[in-house]
Each structure stands twice: as C-alpha cells, then as structure tokens.
Design a protein around this motif. Structure first.
Motif, mmCIF file in Angstrom:
data_model
loop_
_atom_site.group_PDB
_atom_site.id
_atom_site.type_symbol
_atom_site.label_atom_id
_atom_site.label_comp_id
_atom_site.label_asym_id
_atom_site.label_seq_id
_atom_site.Cartn_x
_atom_site.Cartn_y
_atom_site.Cartn_z
ATOM 1 N N GLY A 17 0.911 -1.110 -0.167
ATOM 2 C CA GLY A 17 -0.008 -0.107 -0.035
ATOM 3 C C GLY A 17 0.853 1.031 -0.032
ATOM 4 N N THR A 18 0.171 2.523 -0.396
ATOM 5 C CA THR A 18 0.883 3.606 -0.369
ATOM 6 C C THR A 18 0.667 4.558 0.681
ATOM 7 O OG1 THR A 18 1.047 3.406 -2.654
ATOM 8 C CG2 THR A 18 1.405 5.549 -1.784
ATOM 9 N N ILE A 19 1.483 5.080 1.496
ATOM 10 C CA ILE A 19 1.316 5.839 2.744
ATOM 11 C C ILE A 19 0.751 7.267 2.096
ATOM 12 C CG2 ILE A 19 2.475 7.113 4.500
ATOM 13 C CD1 ILE A 19 4.249 4.852 5.030
ATOM 14 N N VAL A 20 -0.280 7.614 2.539
ATOM 15 C CA VAL A 20 -1.013 8.718 2.211
ATOM 16 C C VAL A 20 -1.082 9.708 3.025
ATOM 17 C CG1 VAL A 20 -2.470 7.568 0.283
ATOM 18 C CG2 VAL A 20 -3.715 7.980 2.614
ATOM 19 N N LYS A 21 -0.870 9.604 4.190
ATOM 20 C CA LYS A 21 -0.899 10.536 5.516
ATOM 21 C C LYS A 21 -0.053 10.136 6.604
ATOM 22 C CE LYS A 21 -3.919 12.820 8.474
ATOM 23 N NZ LYS A 21 -5.578 12.823 9.004
ATOM 24 N N ALA A 22 0.593 10.999 7.309
ATOM 25 C CA ALA A 22 1.423 10.657 8.495
ATOM 26 C C ALA A 22 1.533 11.791 9.379
ATOM 27 C CB ALA A 22 2.791 10.084 8.165
ATOM 28 N N GLU A 23 1.376 11.335 10.839
ATOM 29 C CA GLU A 23 1.655 12.541 11.539
ATOM 30 C C GLU A 23 2.264 12.145 12.730
ATOM 31 O OE1 GLU A 23 -2.610 12.668 13.932
ATOM 32 O OE2 GLU A 23 -2.569 13.537 11.779
ATOM 33 N N ASN A 24 2.824 13.010 13.798
ATOM 34 C CA ASN A 24 3.389 12.670 14.874
ATOM 35 C C ASN A 24 2.463 12.126 15.786
ATOM 36 O OD1 ASN A 24 6.127 13.263 14.767
ATOM 37 N ND2 ASN A 24 5.713 15.257 14.913
ATOM 38 N N PHE A 25 2.833 10.902 16.735
ATOM 39 C CA PHE A 25 1.994 10.228 17.594
ATOM 40 C C PHE A 25 2.184 10.632 19.092
ATOM 41 C CE2 PHE A 25 0.012 5.776 18.499
ATOM 42 C CZ PHE A 25 -1.123 6.290 19.489
ATOM 43 N N GLU A 26 1.720 11.646 19.513
ATOM 44 C CA GLU A 26 2.295 12.372 20.589
ATOM 45 C C GLU A 26 1.835 11.492 21.945
ATOM 46 O OE1 GLU A 26 4.047 14.891 20.895
ATOM 47 O OE2 GLU A 26 3.844 15.490 18.583
ATOM 48 N N LYS A 27 0.979 10.726 21.861
ATOM 49 C CA LYS A 27 0.640 9.858 23.039
ATOM 50 C C LYS A 27 1.049 8.543 23.087
ATOM 51 C CE LYS A 27 -3.943 12.476 23.769
ATOM 52 N NZ LYS A 27 -5.292 12.073 24.097
#
Length: 112
Positions: A17-27
C-alpha cells in the motif's frame, strides 16, 4: 527456527500500500508516527502506528509503498486504533527499516 506449512503462510494477508498521510503520535509511549496506508479498493485506507522515527521523517513517508499485514486484529494504542501492521526490519544500530517494493505495484497487491 520453527518450520510452518505453506498453508500457514497463506493465512497471512500481506499486501502493498501507499502511505497517504502521516503525523507524529504524541500519546505513544515510544516515539512513533500515525500512518494512513491506501491498500487498494478491496481493503481501503487503513491506519497504523509505526515506531520508525529513527530513519524516517514524515515528509519521507508520503507516497512510499510499504508491505503490510492486513489480517491481524485491530490493536488499540493509546487513543489510536492500529488496523494493519506496517512491516520492517530491525537495523544493526537499532530502529526499523520499512519493507518496501523494488518497483511500483498496484495498491492492494498481495505478496506471493
């Protein structure tokens, strides 16, 4: 090392699959990203928590094709439901290197 029958391997749904979104996982307890992977029409976009911050920045991830286990039970990690396992290999110095493909293939293609 324990051996398995080919039928056991067939039970694992490995797809690209293609990564379409990523963000820091603060918790997350350990440094991690929240990742959304487009696994094609049959599976759709699925979420994953990935401890890959040693070798990857968020901007490096978008558009990258990765290999995922799609048929594990979803797993709650802090306030985030991880729906697939993004696979990778432990590097000699620690940290995880993502499993990817040599050439672009259709999202949702199964590993054989």
């Amino acid at each position: 090392m324990q051996t398995i029958d080919y039928e056991d391997f067939e039970k694992i749904d490995l797809r690209v699959g293609t990564i379409v979104k990523a963000e820091n996982f603060e918790k997350a307890r350990k440094p991690a990203y929240k990742i959304w992977v487009d696994l094609g029409e049959d599976v759709g976009i699925k979420k994953s928590s990935a401890q890959i911050t040693d070798y990857y920045q968020i901007d490096d991830l978008i558009g990258r094709q990765v290999v995922c286990v799609c048929n594990f039970k979803p797993r709650q990690i802090a306030d985030f439901m991880s729906e697939v396992l993004v696979t990778g290999f432990l590097a000699s110095g620690g940290g995880v290197i993502l499993t990817s493909v040599e050439r672009t293939v259709p999202n949702g293609a199964k590993l054989h």
